[in-house]
Design a protein around this motif. Structure first.
Motif, PDB file in Angstrom:
ATOM      1  N   ASP A  65       0.850  -1.195   0.000  1.00 56.28           N
ATOM      2  CA  ASP A  65       0.000   0.000   0.000  1.00 56.28           C
ATOM      3  C   ASP A  65       0.888   1.248   0.000  1.00 56.28           C
ATOM      4  N   PRO A  66       0.959   1.918  -1.146  1.00 58.57           N
ATOM      5  CA  PRO A  66       1.829   3.094  -1.230  1.00 58.57           C
ATOM      6  C   PRO A  66       1.405   4.226  -0.286  1.00 58.57           C
ATOM      7  N   SER A  67       0.160   4.213   0.201  1.00 58.50           N
ATOM      8  CA  SER A  67      -0.277   5.290   1.109  1.00 58.50           C
ATOM      9  C   SER A  67       0.145   5.030   2.555  1.00 58.50           C
ATOM     10  N   ALA A  82       7.098   2.313  22.616  1.00 57.86           N
ATOM     11  CA  ALA A  82       6.092   2.866  23.533  1.00 57.86           C
ATOM     12  C   ALA A  82       4.751   3.071  22.842  1.00 57.86           C
ATOM     13  N   GLY A  83       4.766   3.173  21.514  1.00 52.80           N
ATOM     14  CA  GLY A  83       3.511   3.375  20.790  1.00 52.80           C
ATOM     15  C   GLY A  83       3.746   3.358  19.298  1.00 52.80           C
ATOM     16  N   GLY A  84       2.641   3.308  18.562  1.00 51.47           N
ATOM     17  CA  GLY A  84       2.739   3.273  17.106  1.00 51.47           C
ATOM     18  C   GLY A  84       1.559   3.972  16.458  1.00 51.47           C
ATOM     19  N   ALA A  85       1.741   4.331  15.204  1.00 48.76           N
ATOM     20  CA  ALA A  85       0.643   4.939  14.443  1.00 48.76           C
ATOM     21  C   ALA A  85       0.785   4.554  12.980  1.00 48.76           C
ATOM     22  N   LEU A  86      -0.366   4.299  12.360  1.00 47.47           N
ATOM     23  CA  LEU A  86      -0.408   4.021  10.922  1.00 47.47           C
ATOM     24  C   LEU A  86      -1.215   5.116  10.238  1.00 47.47           C
ATOM     25  N   TRP A  87      -0.528   5.872   9.411  1.00 50.32           N
ATOM     26  CA  TRP A  87      -1.180   6.891   8.585  1.00 50.32           C
ATOM     27  C   TRP A  87      -1.375   6.350   7.179  1.00 50.32           C
ATOM     28  N   ASN A  88      -2.459   6.821   6.543  1.00 50.78           N
ATOM     29  CA  ASN A  88      -2.601   6.617   5.102  1.00 50.78           C
ATOM     30  C   ASN A  88      -2.559   7.992   4.467  1.00 50.78           C
ATOM     31  N   ILE A  89      -1.499   8.212   3.725  1.00 52.43           N
ATOM     32  CA  ILE A  89      -1.324   9.526   3.106  1.00 52.43           C
ATOM     33  C   ILE A  89      -1.813   9.413   1.666  1.00 52.43           C
ATOM     34  N   HIS A  90      -3.011   9.956   1.472  1.00 51.53           N
ATOM     35  CA  HIS A  90      -3.668   9.813   0.162  1.00 51.53           C
ATOM     36  C   HIS A  90      -3.499  11.094  -0.639  1.00 51.53           C
ATOM     37  N   LEU A  91      -2.758  10.984  -1.719  1.00 51.58           N
ATOM     38  CA  LEU A  91      -2.585  12.153  -2.593  1.00 51.58           C
ATOM     39  C   LEU A  91      -3.738  12.253  -3.584  1.00 51.58           C
ATOM     40  N   ASP A  92      -4.566  11.193  -3.637  1.00 51.54           N
ATOM     41  CA  ASP A  92      -5.750  11.180  -4.506  1.00 51.54           C
ATOM     42  C   ASP A  92      -6.931  10.670  -3.694  1.00 51.54           C
ATOM     43  N   ASN A  93      -8.091  10.612  -4.353  1.00 51.03           N
ATOM     44  CA  ASN A  93      -9.301  10.100  -3.705  1.00 51.03           C
ATOM     45  C   ASN A  93      -9.109   8.625  -3.308  1.00 51.03           C
ATOM     46  N   PRO A 133      -8.097  13.972  -1.656  1.00 51.01           N
ATOM     47  CA  PRO A 133      -6.798  13.724  -1.016  1.00 51.01           C
ATOM     48  C   PRO A 133      -6.897  14.025   0.472  1.00 51.01           C
ATOM     49  N   GLN A 134      -6.177  13.275   1.271  1.00 51.93           N
ATOM     50  CA  GLN A 134      -6.308  13.445   2.721  1.00 51.93           C
ATOM     51  C   GLN A 134      -5.196  12.700   3.451  1.00 51.93           C
ATOM     52  N   VAL A 135      -5.004  13.072   4.703  1.00 54.87           N
ATOM     53  CA  VAL A 135      -4.190  12.274   5.620  1.00 54.87           C
ATOM     54  C   VAL A 135      -5.169  11.571   6.554  1.00 54.87           C
ATOM     55  N   TYR A 136      -5.157  10.246   6.505  1.00 52.68           N
ATOM     56  CA  TYR A 136      -6.094   9.446   7.324  1.00 52.68           C
ATOM     57  C   TYR A 136      -5.302   8.707   8.403  1.00 52.68           C
ATOM     58  N   LEU A 137      -5.781   8.819   9.616  1.00 52.27           N
ATOM     59  CA  LEU A 137      -5.157   8.084  10.724  1.00 52.27           C
ATOM     60  C   LEU A 137      -5.926   6.786  10.928  1.00 52.27           C
TER      61      LEU A 137
END
Ligand SMILES: CC(C)(COP(=O)(O)OP(=O)(O)OC[C@H]1O[C@@H](n2cnc3c(N)ncnc32)[C@H](O)[C@@H]1OP(=O)(O)O)[C@@H](O)C(=O)NCCC(=O)NCCS
Length: 241
Positions: A65-67, A82-93, A133-137
């Motif tokens: 998944d390139p995002s 101590a912690g983690g996060a996965l973002w999906n960085i969507h440059l398109d819809n 486009p969006q940054v999704y957590l």
């Protein structure tokens, strides 16, 4: 600074990260994890298998998944995650192509059907307003041993900076446990999503997972481009923009 944010090393970090994730979502126990992971076993071997499946799956999703952008916060004194996060960085819809997750981690019975319906309903509110486009957590967690020391805030600050840099909105689906963190960062709650998978032909496996998961409510939360959400003034995202 003993708690340091960095990009995940996909070659080595997934097993320790997944262990930390399991501990985090079990404290307090959040029943929706029964949808995302294999059933809990009785003994240590089963627990290790469950952990391994999730860790391998995360690695696989990430590789394909390139995002996908995973981060960790490490206690530099101990080396512990101590912690983690996965973002999906969507440059398109993100909804331009129809997509659905194949629930390979549950047996091919009613429990898998339940989970697939759950995941379908999970996406509905954002698909209505977030075709852009969006940054999704997608995932965020802090080990119980490190709570209220700003670990999650480090992820949030990074994500908001990234969204500002790209000039895009942010979305996330909050559990009741996570919601105060997002409210502290001025995210607006734009939709309540009560997930209720239904079927006319539930088998025993469907009934079992249904009773384990119970009623799950997510809140779709949103941050406008460059933040500064003002209740009653900022126009909410929608299809008519
Ligand atoms: C939600 C979670 C990630 C917060 O992690 P954390 O590292 O403890 O959060 P931080 O210390 O960075 O908190 C930043 C701010 O968010 C708010 N906040 C975080 N946790 C809070 C809580 N339990 N109650 C009230 N406010 C909270 C506070 O404003 C806090 O600032 P403060 O400590 O100066 O008051 C953590 O509780 C967790 O992992 N929970 C289980 C997994 C989960 O539910 N993830 C979210 C799914 S949507």
């Amino acid at each position: 600074m003993p708690l340091e944010l960095s990009k995940l090393d996909a070659e080595v970090d997934f097993p320790a990260l997944t262990k930390c994730l399991f501990e985090s979502y079990d404290n307090p126990l959040q029943n929706f994890v029964n949808v995302y992971f294999a059933p809990r076993g009785e003994d240590e071997t089963a627990h290790e298998e469950r952990l391994k499946e999730a860790s391998n799956r995360f690695a696989d999703w990430h590789a394909n998944d390139p995002s996908s952008y995973w981060q960790k916060v490490v206690d530099t004194e101990t080396g512990e995650i101590a912690g983690g996060a996965l973002w999906n960085i969507h440059l398109d819809n993100p909804f331009a192509q129809p997509h659905s997750l194949e629930v390979t981690w549950l047996p091919d019975d009613g429990s898998r059907k339940f989970a697939e319906e759950f995941l379908r309903q999970y996406d509905i509110p954002r698909a209505l307003v977030g075709q852009k486009p969006q940054v999704y957590l997608f995932i965020i967690f802090t080990s119980p041993a490190y709570r209220r020391r700003g670990v999650a805030q480090q992820f949030m600050s990074w994500g908001m900076n990234k969204a500002d840099e790209l000039g895009v909105e942010m979305f996330l689906d909050a559990t009741p446990v996570g919601k105060p963190l997002y409210e502290a960062n001025q995210f607006a709650c734009i939709k309540e999503n009560i997930i209720i998978p239904e079927t006319e032909t539930p088998d025993e496996a469907w009934k079992k997972i249904d009773s384990q998961v119970g009623t799950v409510t997510f809140h779709l939360m949103w941050r406008p481009i460059h933040g500064n959400y003002v209740e009653g003034k900022t126009m909410l995202p929608g299809n008519n923009e």
